[in-house]
Design an enzyme around this catalytic site. Sequence first.
Site: not given
Length: 327
Positions: A244, A248, A257
């Site tokens: 990724r 998101h 994070y």
Amino acid sequence: MPEAKPLTPERVLEAYRTVLRARALDDRRFVLNRAGKLAFIISPRGHEVAQVAAITALQPGRDRFCLYYRNFAAALACGFTPEELMLAAFARAADPSSGGRQTPGNFGSRRRGIVIGSSTVGPQIPKAAGIGLALKWKGEGALCYVSFGEGATSQGDFHEGLNFAALHRCPVIFFCENNHWAISVPQSLQVAGPGVAERAAAYGIPGTRVPGDDFFAVHATVAKAAERARSGGGPTLIEAEVLRLQSHSTDDDQRAYRDPVELAAEALKDPIPRLRDALLQRGWLSPEIDQTMRDDVNREVERATEVAEAAPEPEPGSLGHHVYADA
């Protein structure tokens, strides 16, 4: 039954062009988002090679597809054009999926066999199992391909869908794009056990893990699953390990994070340069042709952006279309 097309250098180069197209669209959509012209973006960055390799092993127009919101490269491989995806991004009336009424990434196209989903990914898994059973009854020799992230495998829908498809030997390919993060939750807190592929054994079906940056490995794995599905062998679960490389969504910032060292290391593993190098080593691509393809793709995206931005918005009176039956 039509035979699957062989994986020729020409088909691989066309797949590579689709991968480049997906990345160029992603780059442009982010610029437009930062300029305040697009409200919300979910990026396929890091998943593109796995998505296009998988679809290249299937038969769009014959097979059915339940894609999820990160499947922009898969949608292009199924036949969506850059202009159509930009129309959706701008929420224009000519958006073929929903007329500008759905979140971009909820792809739908009857003529391409793409069944529109929802922003909640898990529910499309049992839906795909049901589509697979219908295809089995109809005897078309077609299959249903359903894709999702590993976060969706934490939902009950995943287990219901696999159990149903396994029981009825439905022609379904369950394709998990495991990027190891469900928004801000790492895989270790969402998936019990070593991973997703091992869960297939509980349903008595094959489960395979494959590196998502290896175009040829993903293609071979999906082609094998397709052959099994079309011959009556039933479903297969495939776990493609991907990266990724963006947050998101544009409403998220993974730097809050995730370890910056990990992010920097993953950026160096971008699957697109790896695919380009593999093609160069085979002699199927040259640096000059690569640059020509990139220039062509950038012009396509430029035209798609201009057309979509100038296209009309949905009429206010169309708000209830496809939601309520016409009186």
